[in-house]
Every structure is written in structure tokens, then in C-alpha cells.
Design a protein around this motif. Structure first.
Motif, PDB file in Angstrom:
ATOM      1  N   ILE A  25       0.843  -1.203   0.000  1.00  0.00           N
ATOM      2  CA  ILE A  25       0.000   0.000   0.000  1.00  0.00           C
ATOM      3  C   ILE A  25       0.874   1.248   0.000  1.00  0.00           C
ATOM      4  CG2 ILE A  25      -1.599   1.373   1.411  1.00  0.00           C
ATOM      5  CD1 ILE A  25      -2.837  -1.334   2.299  1.00  0.00           C
ATOM      6  N   PHE A  26       1.924   1.244   0.805  1.00  0.00           N
ATOM      7  CA  PHE A  26       2.815   2.398   0.892  1.00  0.00           C
ATOM      8  C   PHE A  26       3.948   2.330  -0.126  1.00  0.00           C
ATOM      9  CE2 PHE A  26       1.046   2.365   5.256  1.00  0.00           C
ATOM     10  CZ  PHE A  26       0.530   3.642   5.270  1.00  0.00           C
ATOM     11  N   ASN A  27       4.060   1.217  -0.854  1.00  0.00           N
ATOM     12  CA  ASN A  27       5.108   1.026  -1.855  1.00  0.00           C
ATOM     13  C   ASN A  27       6.506   1.091  -1.232  1.00  0.00           C
ATOM     14  OD1 ASN A  27       5.972   0.462  -4.475  1.00  0.00           O
ATOM     15  ND2 ASN A  27       6.232   2.624  -4.960  1.00  0.00           N
ATOM     16  N   LEU A  28       6.647   0.502  -0.044  1.00  0.00           N
ATOM     17  CA  LEU A  28       7.935   0.475   0.633  1.00  0.00           C
ATOM     18  C   LEU A  28       8.670  -0.819   0.329  1.00  0.00           C
ATOM     19  CD1 LEU A  28       7.018   1.770   4.204  1.00  0.00           C
ATOM     20  CD2 LEU A  28       8.169   3.026   2.403  1.00  0.00           C
ATOM     21  N   GLY A  29       9.966  -0.704   0.126  1.00  0.00           N
ATOM     22  CA  GLY A  29      10.796  -1.879  -0.083  1.00  0.00           C
ATOM     23  C   GLY A  29      11.209  -2.485   1.245  1.00  0.00           C
ATOM     24  N   SER A  30      11.728  -3.696   1.184  1.00  0.00           N
ATOM     25  CA  SER A  30      12.112  -4.390   2.414  1.00  0.00           C
ATOM     26  C   SER A  30      13.230  -3.662   3.164  1.00  0.00           C
ATOM     27  CB  SER A  30      12.522  -5.826   2.108  1.00  0.00           C
ATOM     28  OG  SER A  30      13.617  -5.850   1.216  1.00  0.00           O
ATOM     29  N   LEU A  31      14.166  -3.042   2.436  1.00  0.00           N
ATOM     30  CA  LEU A  31      15.244  -2.309   3.103  1.00  0.00           C
ATOM     31  C   LEU A  31      14.705  -1.066   3.804  1.00  0.00           C
ATOM     32  CD1 LEU A  31      18.235  -2.181   3.758  1.00  0.00           C
ATOM     33  CD2 LEU A  31      18.602  -1.018   1.585  1.00  0.00           C
ATOM     34  N   ILE A  33      11.707  -0.739   5.064  1.00  0.00           N
ATOM     35  CA  ILE A  33      11.005  -1.217   6.255  1.00  0.00           C
ATOM     36  C   ILE A  33      12.004  -1.632   7.325  1.00  0.00           C
ATOM     37  CG2 ILE A  33       9.496  -3.036   7.158  1.00  0.00           C
ATOM     38  CD1 ILE A  33       8.056  -2.924   4.397  1.00  0.00           C
ATOM     39  N   GLU A  34      13.050  -2.341   6.935  1.00  0.00           N
ATOM     40  CA  GLU A  34      14.048  -2.774   7.919  1.00  0.00           C
ATOM     41  C   GLU A  34      14.743  -1.581   8.565  1.00  0.00           C
ATOM     42  OE1 GLU A  34      17.901  -5.665   8.544  1.00  0.00           O
ATOM     43  OE2 GLU A  34      16.866  -5.712   6.625  1.00  0.00           O
ATOM     44  N   CYS A  35      15.067  -0.559   7.774  1.00  0.00           N
ATOM     45  CA  CYS A  35      15.705   0.639   8.341  1.00  0.00           C
ATOM     46  C   CYS A  35      14.778   1.338   9.322  1.00  0.00           C
ATOM     47  CB  CYS A  35      16.134   1.591   7.226  1.00  0.00           C
ATOM     48  SG  CYS A  35      17.563   1.033   6.291  1.00  0.00           S
ATOM     49  N   LEU A  36      13.495   1.435   8.999  1.00  0.00           N
ATOM     50  CA  LEU A  36      12.533   2.027   9.926  1.00  0.00           C
ATOM     51  C   LEU A  36      12.435   1.199  11.204  1.00  0.00           C
ATOM     52  CD1 LEU A  36       9.693   3.065   7.463  1.00  0.00           C
ATOM     53  CD2 LEU A  36      11.127   4.617   8.810  1.00  0.00           C
ATOM     54  N   GLN A  37      12.448  -0.127  11.057  1.00  0.00           N
ATOM     55  CA  GLN A  37      12.384  -0.998  12.231  1.00  0.00           C
ATOM     56  C   GLN A  37      13.605  -0.782  13.127  1.00  0.00           C
ATOM     57  OE1 GLN A  37       9.903  -3.503  13.294  1.00  0.00           O
ATOM     58  NE2 GLN A  37      11.132  -3.010  15.087  1.00  0.00           N
ATOM     59  N   LEU A  38      14.782  -0.721  12.528  1.00  0.00           N
ATOM     60  CA  LEU A  38      15.999  -0.517  13.310  1.00  0.00           C
ATOM     61  C   LEU A  38      15.998   0.853  13.987  1.00  0.00           C
ATOM     62  CD1 LEU A  38      18.601  -2.212  10.947  1.00  0.00           C
ATOM     63  CD2 LEU A  38      17.796  -3.061  13.161  1.00  0.00           C
ATOM     64  N   ASP A  41      13.990   0.706  16.973  1.00  0.00           N
ATOM     65  CA  ASP A  41      14.689  -0.053  18.012  1.00  0.00           C
ATOM     66  C   ASP A  41      15.829   0.745  18.639  1.00  0.00           C
ATOM     67  OD1 ASP A  41      13.019  -2.235  17.546  1.00  0.00           O
ATOM     68  OD2 ASP A  41      14.449  -3.233  16.215  1.00  0.00           O
ATOM     69  N   GLY A  42      16.061   1.970  18.152  1.00  0.00           N
ATOM     70  CA  GLY A  42      17.061   2.840  18.757  1.00  0.00           C
ATOM     71  C   GLY A  42      18.422   2.858  18.082  1.00  0.00           C
ATOM     72  N   TYR A  43      18.551   2.231  16.934  1.00  0.00           N
ATOM     73  CA  TYR A  43      19.836   2.217  16.225  1.00  0.00           C
ATOM     74  C   TYR A  43      20.063   3.548  15.520  1.00  0.00           C
ATOM     75  CZ  TYR A  43      19.925  -2.756  17.123  1.00  0.00           C
ATOM     76  OH  TYR A  43      19.936  -3.972  17.750  1.00  0.00           O
ATOM     77  N   THR A  44      21.316   3.923  15.390  1.00  0.00           N
ATOM     78  CA  THR A  44      21.676   5.160  14.695  1.00  0.00           C
ATOM     79  C   THR A  44      21.816   4.888  13.214  1.00  0.00           C
ATOM     80  OG1 THR A  44      24.057   4.783  14.862  1.00  0.00           O
ATOM     81  CG2 THR A  44      22.990   5.934  16.726  1.00  0.00           C
ATOM     82  N   TYR A  45      21.865   5.953  12.441  1.00  0.00           N
ATOM     83  CA  TYR A  45      22.088   5.811  10.997  1.00  0.00           C
ATOM     84  C   TYR A  45      23.399   5.081  10.728  1.00  0.00           C
ATOM     85  CZ  TYR A  45      18.427   9.334  10.226  1.00  0.00           C
ATOM     86  OH  TYR A  45      17.245  10.024  10.206  1.00  0.00           O
ATOM     87  N   LEU A  46      24.418   5.410  11.495  1.00  0.00           N
ATOM     88  CA  LEU A  46      25.729   4.786  11.303  1.00  0.00           C
ATOM     89  C   LEU A  46      25.674   3.284  11.596  1.00  0.00           C
ATOM     90  CD1 LEU A  46      28.701   5.068  10.597  1.00  0.00           C
ATOM     91  CD2 LEU A  46      29.140   5.694  12.973  1.00  0.00           C
ATOM     92  N   GLU A  47      25.001   2.894  12.657  1.00  0.00           N
ATOM     93  CA  GLU A  47      24.884   1.475  12.991  1.00  0.00           C
ATOM     94  C   GLU A  47      24.118   0.702  11.913  1.00  0.00           C
ATOM     95  OE1 GLU A  47      24.966   1.592  17.853  1.00  0.00           O
ATOM     96  OE2 GLU A  47      23.099   2.121  16.819  1.00  0.00           O
ATOM     97  N   ILE A  48      23.074   1.321  11.388  1.00  0.00           N
ATOM     98  CA  ILE A  48      22.313   0.687  10.297  1.00  0.00           C
ATOM     99  C   ILE A  48      23.191   0.574   9.052  1.00  0.00           C
ATOM    100  CG2 ILE A  48      20.318   0.917   8.760  1.00  0.00           C
ATOM    101  CD1 ILE A  48      18.950   2.460  11.121  1.00  0.00           C
ATOM    102  N   ALA A  49      23.953   1.611   8.764  1.00  0.00           N
ATOM    103  CA  ALA A  49      24.848   1.605   7.610  1.00  0.00           C
ATOM    104  C   ALA A  49      25.883   0.492   7.718  1.00  0.00           C
ATOM    105  CB  ALA A  49      25.537   2.968   7.469  1.00  0.00           C
ATOM    106  N   LEU A  61      19.189   8.639   3.029  1.00  0.00           N
ATOM    107  CA  LEU A  61      18.341   8.753   1.831  1.00  0.00           C
ATOM    108  C   LEU A  61      17.239   7.699   1.825  1.00  0.00           C
ATOM    109  CD1 LEU A  61      21.059   9.507  -0.876  1.00  0.00           C
ATOM    110  CD2 LEU A  61      19.334  11.074   0.008  1.00  0.00           C
ATOM    111  N   ILE A  62      17.560   6.491   2.262  1.00  0.00           N
ATOM    112  CA  ILE A  62      16.555   5.428   2.344  1.00  0.00           C
ATOM    113  C   ILE A  62      15.435   5.836   3.309  1.00  0.00           C
ATOM    114  CG2 ILE A  62      16.149   3.067   3.208  1.00  0.00           C
ATOM    115  CD1 ILE A  62      19.011   2.414   2.102  1.00  0.00           C
ATOM    116  N   ILE A  63      15.819   6.369   4.459  1.00  0.00           N
ATOM    117  CA  ILE A  63      14.834   6.806   5.449  1.00  0.00           C
ATOM    118  C   ILE A  63      14.030   7.986   4.916  1.00  0.00           C
ATOM    119  CG2 ILE A  63      14.502   7.776   7.771  1.00  0.00           C
ATOM    120  CD1 ILE A  63      15.313   4.799   7.724  1.00  0.00           C
ATOM    121  N   SER A  64      14.693   8.895   4.235  1.00  0.00           N
ATOM    122  CA  SER A  64      14.006  10.046   3.658  1.00  0.00           C
ATOM    123  C   SER A  64      12.979   9.602   2.621  1.00  0.00           C
ATOM    124  CB  SER A  64      15.029  11.002   3.022  1.00  0.00           C
ATOM    125  OG  SER A  64      14.365  12.069   2.391  1.00  0.00           O
TER     126      SER A  64
END
Length: 90
Positions: A25-31, A33-38, A41-49, A61-64
Motif C-alpha cells: 500500500i505504501f510502496n515500501l521496499g524491504s530495506l 522497512i528494515e531501516c525504519l524498524q531498526l 529499536d534505537g539504532y543510529t544511521y551509522l549502525e544501520i549503515a 536517503l533510504i529513510i528520507s
């Protein structure tokens, strides 16, 4: 740097059919969604990267992009929408 145990594929549950429909519905990719989930959960952009072998800028950019697709006005707003819509979980 804070040491955290990042989730692995084995730590994740398989998405339900309902969750997959919501992501479509939102046309979101799995990455996205996973970045939003992380983020929720309190992870920083750097930790996700680091987890995904990406640059911090790429994660931003993915989050944006995910925020735009969700109609959010900010990153915390995007996480809130994703939580309320059932795309991600506490």
C-alpha cells in the motif's frame, strides 16, 4: 562506540501476508522497512549503515524516501506511521 547486537535474519520473523499487503500500500521496499524498524529499536544511521555495508548518507536517503512514501513530515513521524500501520513492531 556503543556495542549492540544487531538483529540477524534468523532473529526476524517471516512477514505475514497482512504485513506484505501493508508494505505494498505504501510502496515500501524491504530495506526501507528494515531501516525504519531498526530506527524504532534505537539504532543510529551509522549502525544501520554498518550492518548493511552502506554509507550513512545512503541510509539517510533510504529513510528520507520511506518518510516521503509514508507522507511523514520527519523521521520520527515516519516511524510512528509505520508502527501504527503495522509495518514495524515494538
Amino acid at each position: 562506540m556503543i556495542e549492540r547486537k544487531l538483529p540477524t535474519i534468523d532473529d526476524k520473523k517471516t512477514p505475514t501476508e497482512d504485513e506484505l499487503k501493508k508494505s505494498e500500500i505504501f510502496n515500501l521496499g524491504s530495506l526501507e522497512i528494515e531501516c525504519l524498524q531498526l530506527l524504532s529499536d534505537g539504532y543510529t544511521y551509522l549502525e544501520i549503515a554498518e550492518k548493511h555495508s552502506l554509507s550513512e548518507l545512503t541510509v539517510r536517503l533510504i529513510i528520507s524516501n520511506a518518510s516521503t512514501k509514508l507522507g511523514a513530515t520527519s523521521q520520527p513521524h515516519a516511524v510512528k506511521i509505520a508502527l501504527k500501520s503495522g509495518l514495524i513492531h515494538f
